[in-house]
Motif scaffolding. Structure first.
Motif, PDB file in Angstrom:
ATOM      1  N   UNK A 162      50.918 -29.701 -43.654  1.00  0.00           N
ATOM      2  CA  UNK A 162      50.422 -28.600 -44.469  1.00  0.00           C
ATOM      3  C   UNK A 162      51.174 -27.283 -44.322  1.00  0.00           C
ATOM      4  N   UNK A 163      52.268 -27.251 -43.594  1.00  0.00           N
ATOM      5  CA  UNK A 163      52.976 -25.978 -43.489  1.00  0.00           C
ATOM      6  C   UNK A 163      53.663 -25.645 -44.811  1.00  0.00           C
ATOM      7  N   UNK A 164      53.776 -24.358 -45.086  1.00  0.00           N
ATOM      8  CA  UNK A 164      54.345 -23.918 -46.354  1.00  0.00           C
ATOM      9  C   UNK A 164      55.863 -24.014 -46.294  1.00  0.00           C
ATOM     10  N   UNK A 165      56.466 -24.525 -47.366  1.00  0.00           N
ATOM     11  CA  UNK A 165      57.912 -24.664 -47.431  1.00  0.00           C
ATOM     12  C   UNK A 165      58.537 -23.391 -47.995  1.00  0.00           C
ATOM     13  N   UNK A 166      59.547 -22.830 -47.327  1.00  0.00           N
ATOM     14  CA  UNK A 166      60.211 -21.626 -47.848  1.00  0.00           C
ATOM     15  C   UNK A 166      61.311 -22.016 -48.824  1.00  0.00           C
ATOM     16  N   UNK A 167      60.918 -22.463 -50.029  1.00  0.00           N
ATOM     17  CA  UNK A 167      61.939 -22.959 -50.945  1.00  0.00           C
ATOM     18  C   UNK A 167      62.316 -21.967 -52.020  1.00  0.00           C
ATOM     19  N   UNK A 168      61.636 -20.851 -52.112  1.00  0.00           N
ATOM     20  CA  UNK A 168      61.973 -19.868 -53.114  1.00  0.00           C
ATOM     21  C   UNK A 168      62.291 -18.548 -52.424  1.00  0.00           C
ATOM     22  N   UNK A 169      63.249 -17.787 -52.975  1.00  0.00           N
ATOM     23  CA  UNK A 169      63.662 -16.531 -52.341  1.00  0.00           C
ATOM     24  C   UNK A 169      62.483 -15.616 -52.048  1.00  0.00           C
ATOM     25  N   UNK A 170      62.538 -14.997 -50.903  1.00  0.00           N
ATOM     26  CA  UNK A 170      61.496 -14.069 -50.509  1.00  0.00           C
ATOM     27  C   UNK A 170      60.267 -14.730 -49.937  1.00  0.00           C
ATOM     28  N   UNK A 171      60.303 -16.039 -49.827  1.00  0.00           N
ATOM     29  CA  UNK A 171      59.136 -16.764 -49.285  1.00  0.00           C
ATOM     30  C   UNK A 171      59.557 -17.422 -47.984  1.00  0.00           C
ATOM     31  N   UNK A 172      59.724 -16.653 -46.949  1.00  0.00           N
ATOM     32  CA  UNK A 172      60.183 -17.199 -45.675  1.00  0.00           C
ATOM     33  C   UNK A 172      59.180 -16.955 -44.592  1.00  0.00           C
ATOM     34  N   UNK A 221      56.354 -23.007 -59.469  1.00  0.00           N
ATOM     35  CA  UNK A 221      56.839 -22.987 -58.089  1.00  0.00           C
ATOM     36  C   UNK A 221      55.835 -23.652 -57.156  1.00  0.00           C
ATOM     37  N   UNK A 222      54.570 -23.321 -57.351  1.00  0.00           N
ATOM     38  CA  UNK A 222      53.533 -23.906 -56.507  1.00  0.00           C
ATOM     39  C   UNK A 222      53.472 -25.417 -56.688  1.00  0.00           C
ATOM     40  N   UNK A 223      53.571 -25.891 -57.931  1.00  0.00           N
ATOM     41  CA  UNK A 223      53.534 -27.328 -58.194  1.00  0.00           C
ATOM     42  C   UNK A 223      54.731 -28.029 -57.549  1.00  0.00           C
ATOM     43  N   UNK A 224      55.899 -27.439 -57.672  1.00  0.00           N
ATOM     44  CA  UNK A 224      57.086 -28.021 -57.043  1.00  0.00           C
ATOM     45  C   UNK A 224      56.918 -28.044 -55.531  1.00  0.00           C
TER      46      UNK A 224
END
Length: 145
Positions: A135-145, A119-122
């Motif tokens: 550099x902002x974090x992308x909320x691409x996986x459930x629960x990561x918003x 997930x981190x690599x993607x």
């Protein structure tokens, strides 16, 4: 606005991983998943992705009308991407909702199959590819918003 971004990322990840080979020959569903994200998958993950892909293909076919299925197959045969092919269909509001829910489900299934490292690599690859260094974090996986 945030839900639109999440939906776009959901569709991008889900379709990148699974849907491109969907409407072709079912024998192709066994082929190795190849995505341009530099992530290697285990044989078990590949088997899970194949199962998700087959289920998704059947669900898409059930959502689309016969004419839409033919238009979709023709678009894919012309080399159009899945997102563009679906976007060019004259979908009813109900079909749009069904497809959004399907893609969310596919996204969740894929996310549950990936390791945290994958997930981190993607996420890193998507960030560099689409945000060009933001550099902002992308909320691409459930629960990561």
């Amino acid at each position: 606005m945030k839900s639109i971004k999440n939906l776009l990322l959901t569709v991008a990840c889900g379709t990148s991983l699974l849907l491109t080979p969907l409407m072709g020959n079912p024998a192709n569903a066994q082929s190795k998943i190849q995505i341009p994200m530099g992530v290697e998958f285990t044989p078990q993950q590949e088997a899970q992705f194949t199962q998700i892909r087959l289920q998704t293909r059947n669900q898409i076919q059930n959502i689309l009308t016969e004419q839409q299925r033919e238009e979709f197959k023709a678009a894919i045969a012309r080399g159009e991407g899945v997102r563009k092919a679906i976007a060019n269909l004259n979908l009813s509001p109900e079909q749009k909702t069904q497809l959004q829910e399907l893609f969310k489900s596919v996204h969740t299934q894929v996310a549950n199959t990936l390791t945290p490292e994958q997930k981190q690599q993607i996420r890193q690859n998507l960030r560099s590819r689409f945000l060009q260094g933001n550099n902002r974090q992308l909320p691409i996986f459930p629960g990561q918003e």
